[in-house]
Motif scaffolding. Structure first.
Motif, PDB file in Angstrom:
ATOM      1  N   ARG A 173       0.843  -1.201   0.000  1.00 52.62           N
ATOM      2  CA  ARG A 173       0.000   0.000   0.000  1.00 52.62           C
ATOM      3  C   ARG A 173       0.885   1.261   0.000  1.00 52.62           C
ATOM      4  NH1 ARG A 173      -3.259  -0.375   4.790  1.00 52.62           N
ATOM      5  NH2 ARG A 173      -3.986  -2.411   4.146  1.00 52.62           N
ATOM      6  N   LYS A 174       1.934   1.212   0.796  1.00 51.12           N
ATOM      7  CA  LYS A 174       2.856   2.340   0.894  1.00 51.12           C
ATOM      8  C   LYS A 174       3.538   2.581  -0.456  1.00 51.12           C
ATOM      9  CE  LYS A 174       5.078   3.700   4.990  1.00 51.12           C
ATOM     10  NZ  LYS A 174       6.002   3.389   6.055  1.00 51.12           N
ATOM     11  N   ALA A 175       3.979   1.471  -1.087  1.00 53.20           N
ATOM     12  CA  ALA A 175       4.662   1.578  -2.392  1.00 53.20           C
ATOM     13  C   ALA A 175       3.740   2.246  -3.408  1.00 53.20           C
ATOM     14  CB  ALA A 175       5.100   0.207  -2.872  1.00 53.20           C
ATOM     15  N   ASN A 176       2.483   1.875  -3.339  1.00 55.64           N
ATOM     16  CA  ASN A 176       1.482   2.449  -4.237  1.00 55.64           C
ATOM     17  C   ASN A 176       1.344   3.949  -4.000  1.00 55.64           C
ATOM     18  OD1 ASN A 176      -0.282   2.070  -6.299  1.00 55.64           O
ATOM     19  ND2 ASN A 176      -2.045   1.736  -4.957  1.00 55.64           N
ATOM     20  N   LYS A 177       1.267   4.319  -2.739  1.00 56.18           N
ATOM     21  CA  LYS A 177       1.163   5.742  -2.363  1.00 56.18           C
ATOM     22  C   LYS A 177       2.383   6.529  -2.797  1.00 56.18           C
ATOM     23  CE  LYS A 177      -1.864   6.807   1.466  1.00 56.18           C
ATOM     24  NZ  LYS A 177      -1.952   6.693   2.910  1.00 56.18           N
ATOM     25  N   MET A 178       3.537   5.866  -2.755  1.00 55.01           N
ATOM     26  CA  MET A 178       4.787   6.541  -3.138  1.00 55.01           C
ATOM     27  C   MET A 178       4.889   6.701  -4.650  1.00 55.01           C
ATOM     28  SD  MET A 178       7.190   4.405  -0.538  1.00 55.01           S
ATOM     29  CE  MET A 178       8.819   5.013  -0.849  1.00 55.01           C
ATOM     30  N   GLY A 179       3.940   6.147  -5.370  1.00 53.90           N
ATOM     31  CA  GLY A 179       3.932   6.290  -6.837  1.00 53.90           C
ATOM     32  C   GLY A 179       4.870   5.314  -7.531  1.00 53.90           C
ATOM     33  N   ALA A 180       5.137   4.154  -6.872  1.00 55.54           N
ATOM     34  CA  ALA A 180       6.046   3.161  -7.487  1.00 55.54           C
ATOM     35  C   ALA A 180       5.459   2.631  -8.788  1.00 55.54           C
ATOM     36  CB  ALA A 180       6.280   2.025  -6.522  1.00 55.54           C
ATOM     37  N   THR A 181       6.305   2.486  -9.797  1.00 60.40           N
ATOM     38  CA  THR A 181       5.863   1.869 -11.053  1.00 60.40           C
ATOM     39  C   THR A 181       5.983   0.349 -10.909  1.00 60.40           C
ATOM     40  OG1 THR A 181       7.085   3.698 -12.019  1.00 60.40           O
ATOM     41  CG2 THR A 181       6.059   2.191 -13.548  1.00 60.40           C
ATOM     42  N   TYR A 182       7.053  -0.077 -10.225  1.00 57.72           N
ATOM     43  CA  TYR A 182       7.256  -1.514  -9.989  1.00 57.72           C
ATOM     44  C   TYR A 182       7.575  -1.754  -8.530  1.00 57.72           C
ATOM     45  CZ  TYR A 182       7.318  -2.459 -14.962  1.00 57.72           C
ATOM     46  OH  TYR A 182       6.947  -2.596 -16.264  1.00 57.72           O
ATOM     47  N   THR A 183       7.139  -2.901  -8.014  1.00 52.18           N
ATOM     48  CA  THR A 183       7.641  -3.374  -6.718  1.00 52.18           C
ATOM     49  C   THR A 183       8.360  -4.693  -6.987  1.00 52.18           C
ATOM     50  OG1 THR A 183       5.486  -4.362  -6.338  1.00 52.18           O
ATOM     51  CG2 THR A 183       5.960  -2.335  -5.146  1.00 52.18           C
ATOM     52  N   VAL A 184       9.380  -4.947  -6.194  1.00 53.72           N
ATOM     53  CA  VAL A 184      10.132  -6.200  -6.341  1.00 53.72           C
ATOM     54  C   VAL A 184      10.046  -6.937  -5.011  1.00 53.72           C
ATOM     55  CG1 VAL A 184      12.389  -7.210  -6.804  1.00 53.72           C
ATOM     56  CG2 VAL A 184      11.670  -5.154  -8.046  1.00 53.72           C
ATOM     57  N   LEU A 185       9.370  -8.076  -5.033  1.00 50.37           N
ATOM     58  CA  LEU A 185       9.187  -8.844  -3.797  1.00 50.37           C
ATOM     59  C   LEU A 185      10.335  -9.827  -3.632  1.00 50.37           C
ATOM     60  CD1 LEU A 185       5.398  -9.460  -4.386  1.00 50.37           C
ATOM     61  CD2 LEU A 185       6.361  -8.079  -2.550  1.00 50.37           C
ATOM     62  N   LEU A 186      10.918  -9.814  -2.437  1.00 46.28           N
ATOM     63  CA  LEU A 186      12.048 -10.697  -2.159  1.00 46.28           C
ATOM     64  C   LEU A 186      11.727 -11.523  -0.920  1.00 46.28           C
ATOM     65  CD1 LEU A 186      14.779  -7.943  -2.676  1.00 46.28           C
ATOM     66  CD2 LEU A 186      14.288  -9.796  -4.272  1.00 46.28           C
ATOM     67  N   GLY A 187      11.313 -12.777  -1.143  1.00 49.80           N
ATOM     68  CA  GLY A 187      11.025 -13.683  -0.029  1.00 49.80           C
ATOM     69  C   GLY A 187      12.095 -14.770   0.049  1.00 49.80           C
ATOM     70  N   SER A 188      11.871 -15.754   0.931  1.00 44.10           N
ATOM     71  CA  SER A 188      12.876 -16.830   1.109  1.00 44.10           C
ATOM     72  C   SER A 188      13.027 -17.631  -0.182  1.00 44.10           C
ATOM     73  CB  SER A 188      12.506 -17.716   2.277  1.00 44.10           C
ATOM     74  OG  SER A 188      11.184 -18.185   2.089  1.00 44.10           O
ATOM     75  N   ASP A 189      11.926 -17.847  -0.883  1.00 41.70           N
ATOM     76  CA  ASP A 189      11.967 -18.597  -2.144  1.00 41.70           C
ATOM     77  C   ASP A 189      12.863 -17.882  -3.163  1.00 41.70           C
ATOM     78  OD1 ASP A 189      11.245 -20.498  -4.039  1.00 41.70           O
ATOM     79  OD2 ASP A 189       9.692 -19.139  -4.868  1.00 41.70           O
ATOM     80  N   GLU A 190      12.646 -16.571  -3.335  1.00 40.65           N
ATOM     81  CA  GLU A 190      13.450 -15.771  -4.277  1.00 40.65           C
ATOM     82  C   GLU A 190      14.918 -15.793  -3.856  1.00 40.65           C
ATOM     83  OE1 GLU A 190      10.502 -14.784  -3.191  1.00 40.65           O
ATOM     84  OE2 GLU A 190       9.333 -14.035  -4.881  1.00 40.65           O
ATOM     85  N   GLN A 191      15.150 -15.770  -2.526  1.00 38.75           N
ATOM     86  CA  GLN A 191      16.532 -15.751  -2.024  1.00 38.75           C
ATOM     87  C   GLN A 191      17.256 -17.050  -2.422  1.00 38.75           C
ATOM     88  OE1 GLN A 191      16.795 -15.178   2.218  1.00 38.75           O
ATOM     89  NE2 GLN A 191      18.740 -14.113   1.987  1.00 38.75           N
TER      90      GLN A 191
END
Ligand code: HAM
Length: 414
Positions: free
Chosen positions: A366-384
């Motif tokens: 929600r915060k990323a959206n408010k900040m006007g982000a075009t992309y978010t990059v999710l980094l979880g244990s699987d991605e790690q």
């Protein structure tokens, strides 16, 4: 703690910086170069140049109290005197010296709409040119800045011509005689000004006084040696398609002017209607201590006032858009180091990126959206473990998984 009366916080500098950038571009196109002078200056500099009887020097100076010599130092109320001081002190030899600067100025005035105690000016000066055509060029440059670069249409240029000191002395005698007949009906300030700084009676805002001066003799009707230059200035402005109105009562509040004076005004500003003012000053170099006089012309734009004029048409301005922002979201503390390394990589590729370290995934999204982000990059244990990243397009909502090594290239392309 609150801010000092008459000062402002700028939380959003987009318009402010746009004004500086456009004015800088315009100046450079007209062969001006940028300088910067100190905010602290000797008080004597302004006493000598602006005149001890002017409001700025007699009532509005911020002197800095730093011990026994403190009163000798002040916060600059304007930039022309400082520019001339810099011209003399740095032994500038090439003239005309065409320079611009911008920054904070300080005047202890009564704060009101468009009038601050700390305000900003964009200042330009042409030092060492007697040619009245330089005045036409300077005014044209400003006019085209306001109309072309800023798209302003609702403003007016007011000009007047104050003649040479000799012409002014002769005119002052005539004006004084005229005022003798009406001054008893004028306000107290005007009565004082008649004696101390007679031309300033025209600055009076009192309606009764203004009606008394309607029939006052005009300086432009009493020009002798500079009458031709006044004519030339008007012809050149017309030739350059600059519209102007002659106001014989425009005298400007500072003592150093001779010949051309002008102001750009807007009715959207209320009583403080000038967003730019300037004129010719031919005797300031010697007044400040230089050996030879250098006839000069210049002007200052009041940035806060120009911002007020531009605010209603802000949407039509080509304000620079911030770069597309990518927000990295490490899902747990364990992925924060990975996020730091990925951010470092994106920054070396000149991409705009930030990391959110705290909160639930939902709140971070929600915060990323408010900040006007075009992309978010999710980094979880699987991605790690798999050295991947889940990239979410915040506009379409689509998600894509990719190698961490491909992330920078991908974001650059899109
Ligand atoms: P000035 O008319 O005193 O001239 O100021 C220029 C502009 O600064 C004004 O037109 C106004 O837009 C802005 N300004 C002045 N005082 C305030 C204030 N208290 N709050 C907000 N804005 C203000 C000069 O300063 C000369 N040095 C101009 C010049 C340059 N003449 C020759 N070269």
């Amino acid at each position: 703690m609150n801010k000092i009366k008459g000062t402002q916080d700028f939380i959003d500098l987009q318009l402010f910086n746009f004004i500086i950038d456009k004015a800088r571009q315009q100046c450079e196109q007209y062969n001006f170069s940028e300088i910067a002078t100190p905010i602290l200056e000797p008080t004597e500099l302004f006493k000598r140049s602006l005149g001890t009887e002017t409001d700025v020097v007699s009532k509005e100076m911020y002197t800095v109290n730093t011990g026994p010599d403190g009163d000798n130092i002040c916060l600059r109320p304007e930039a022309t005197a400082s520019t001339i001081r810099a011209f003399i002190e740095n032994s500038i030899q090439h003239t005309p010296w065409k320079v611009f600067s911008w920054g904070a100025m300080f005047r202890h005035e009564r704060p009101q709409k468009g009038r601050y105690r700390q305000f900003h000016q964009f200042n330009l000066e042409v030092i060492g040119s007697n040619a009245i055509a330089e005045d036409a060029l300077c005014i044209k440059m400003l006019d085209s800045l306001f109309s072309d670069s800023f798209g302003l249409s609702e403003y007016a240029l007011i000009i007047n011509f104050l003649g040479t000191p000799e012409e002014r002395h002769a005119y002052v005698v005539i004006l004084d005689k005229y005022l003798d007949g009406v001054i008893d009906k004028a306000c107290k300030t005007c009565a004082v000004r008649k004696v101390s700084n007679i031309l300033r009676v025209f600055d009076c805002k009192n309606e009764t006084c203004q009606s008394l001066y309607k029939k006052a003799p005009k300086i432009i009707d009493h020009l002798t040696e500079s009458a031709e230059e006044w004519q030339q200035l008007q012809e050149q402005l017309t030739l350059l398609s600059v519209s102007y109105t002659i106001d014989p009562k425009l005298v400007r509040g500072l003592d150093y002017y001779s010949k051309t004076v002008f102001e750009f005004v807007s009715s959207n500003l209320g009583s403080q209607n000038a967003f730019c003012g300037g004129g010719r000053y031919n005797n300031l170099v010697k007044t400040i201590g230089g050996k030879e006089d250098q006839p000069s012309i210049g002007a200052s734009i009041g940035i806060e006032r120009l911002m007020m004029v531009l605010e209603p048409i802000k949407d039509k301005l080509a304000l620079p858009q911030p770069a597309a922002l990518t927000i990295l979201i490490p899902l747990a503390v364990e992925q924060q180091t990975l996020a730091l390394l990925i951010a470092q990589n994106l920054h070396t590729h000149k991409l705009s990126c930030d990391i959110l370290f705290e909160g639930s995934v939902k709140s971070m999204m929600r915060k990323a959206n408010k900040m006007g982000a075009t992309y978010t990059v999710l980094l979880g244990s699987d991605e790690q473990v798999t050295r991947t990243a889940t990239v979410k397009n915040m506009i379409t909502g689509t998600e894509e998984k990719m190698d961490q090594t491909k992330l920078a290239q991908y974001l650059k392309k899109v």
